[in-house]
Design an enzyme around this catalytic site. Structure first.
Site, PDB file in Angstrom:
ATOM      1  N   VAL A 153      -2.774  -2.069   3.741  1.00  0.00           N
ATOM      2  CA  VAL A 153      -2.553  -2.154   2.809  1.00  0.00           C
ATOM      3  C   VAL A 153      -1.535  -3.144   1.890  1.00  0.00           C
ATOM      4  CG1 VAL A 153      -0.789  -0.780   1.581  1.00  0.00           C
ATOM      5  CG2 VAL A 153      -1.762   0.441   3.559  1.00  0.00           C
ATOM      6  N   TYR A 154      -0.397  -4.453   1.998  1.00  0.00           N
ATOM      7  CA  TYR A 154      -0.709  -5.817   1.409  1.00  0.00           C
ATOM      8  C   TYR A 154      -1.388  -5.830   1.375  1.00  0.00           C
ATOM      9  CZ  TYR A 154       0.941  -9.799   1.338  1.00  0.00           C
ATOM     10  OH  TYR A 154       1.019 -11.292   0.988  1.00  0.00           O
TER      11      TYR A 154
END
Length: 246
Positions: A153-154
């Protein structure tokens, strides 16, 4: 472009770590600096005192970059204090690591809100309010390239930031405004070191051809180049400042 002594920079997430190093460096370069913070008022105030004691100009301004109205107020405060804005450094960000199968909705939404929407909020405001000849520096990560497990996600938010960087550079070029992104590798900040044992740090360091972790000043120097007079022909680029890890 206005001279360095008349130029004004907003640095988001500037109360500690890489953001604080950038604020110190740009103040040393002669820019007036808005030290943005979300919750660390004491650290931001201490940094302002440090910059002023060294002969620089700075104010601390609270704003959650994920809130568009707060970002507007951040620019308002800069204009009220110094008359305009020439530089935006979109440094604020968060990182929650988990395999995709175990990433919860709250962490996903917060990462999107700060890393992607927060960057977008700053870019939109800067596109409308930066003086001609200004500079925008976004922050990506060398994880976009390494793609390690747990960073999904980052890394996704930072890949999106890179896309925004390329496109806004084309949209603002006619006004002489450059838009670039810095993509650090592992940097020895308190946040990075927290929770890592020596064996883990040794393994990460061994991945870096130059044989050490990055320091916050390594990244601040890159931002200084992009913001300063020697960086004017660099535009729409992603600079991986990582010692050669990828």
């Amino acid at each position: 472009m206005t001279t360095s002594t008349n130029r004004v920079a907003i640095v988001t997430g500037a109360s500690r770590g890489i953001g604080a190093a950038i604020a110190r460096r740009l103040a040393g370069d002669g820019l007036a600096v808005i030290v943005n913070y979300a919750g660390s008022a004491g650290a931001a105030g201490k940094l302002v005192d440090e910059i002023e004691a060294a002969g620089g100009r700075a104010i601390a301004v609270q704003a959650d970059v994920g809130d568009p109205s707060a970002v507007k107020r951040l620019f308002d405060a800069a204009e009220a204090a110094y008359g305009g804005v020439d530089v935006l450094v979109n440094n604020a960000g968060i990182m929650t690591l988990a395999p995709l199968a175990r990433m919860d909705d709250a962490a996903f939404d917060r990462t999107i809100a700060i890393n992607l929407k927060g960057t977008f909020n700053g870019l939109r405001e800067a596109a409308n309010r930066l003086r001609d000849g200004g500079r925008i520096v976004n922050f990506s990560t060398s994880v976009v390239g390494l793609y390690q497990p747990g960073y999904g996600v980052y890394a996704a938010t930072k890949a999106a930031v890179e896309a925004l960087t390329h496109i806004l550079a084309k949209e603002l070029g006619s006004r002489g405004i450059t838009v670039n992104a810095v993509a650090p590798g592992p940097v020895a900040t308190e946040l990075f070191l927290q929770g890592k044992d020596q064996a883990t740090l040794d393994r990460i360091t061994q991945m870096i051809p130059l044989g050490r972790l990055g320091e916050v000043d390594d990244i601040a120097r890159v931002v200084s180049l992009l913001v300063g007079p020697d960086g004017g022909w660099i535009n729409g680029q992603i600079l991986r400042a990582n010692g050669g890890v990828v």
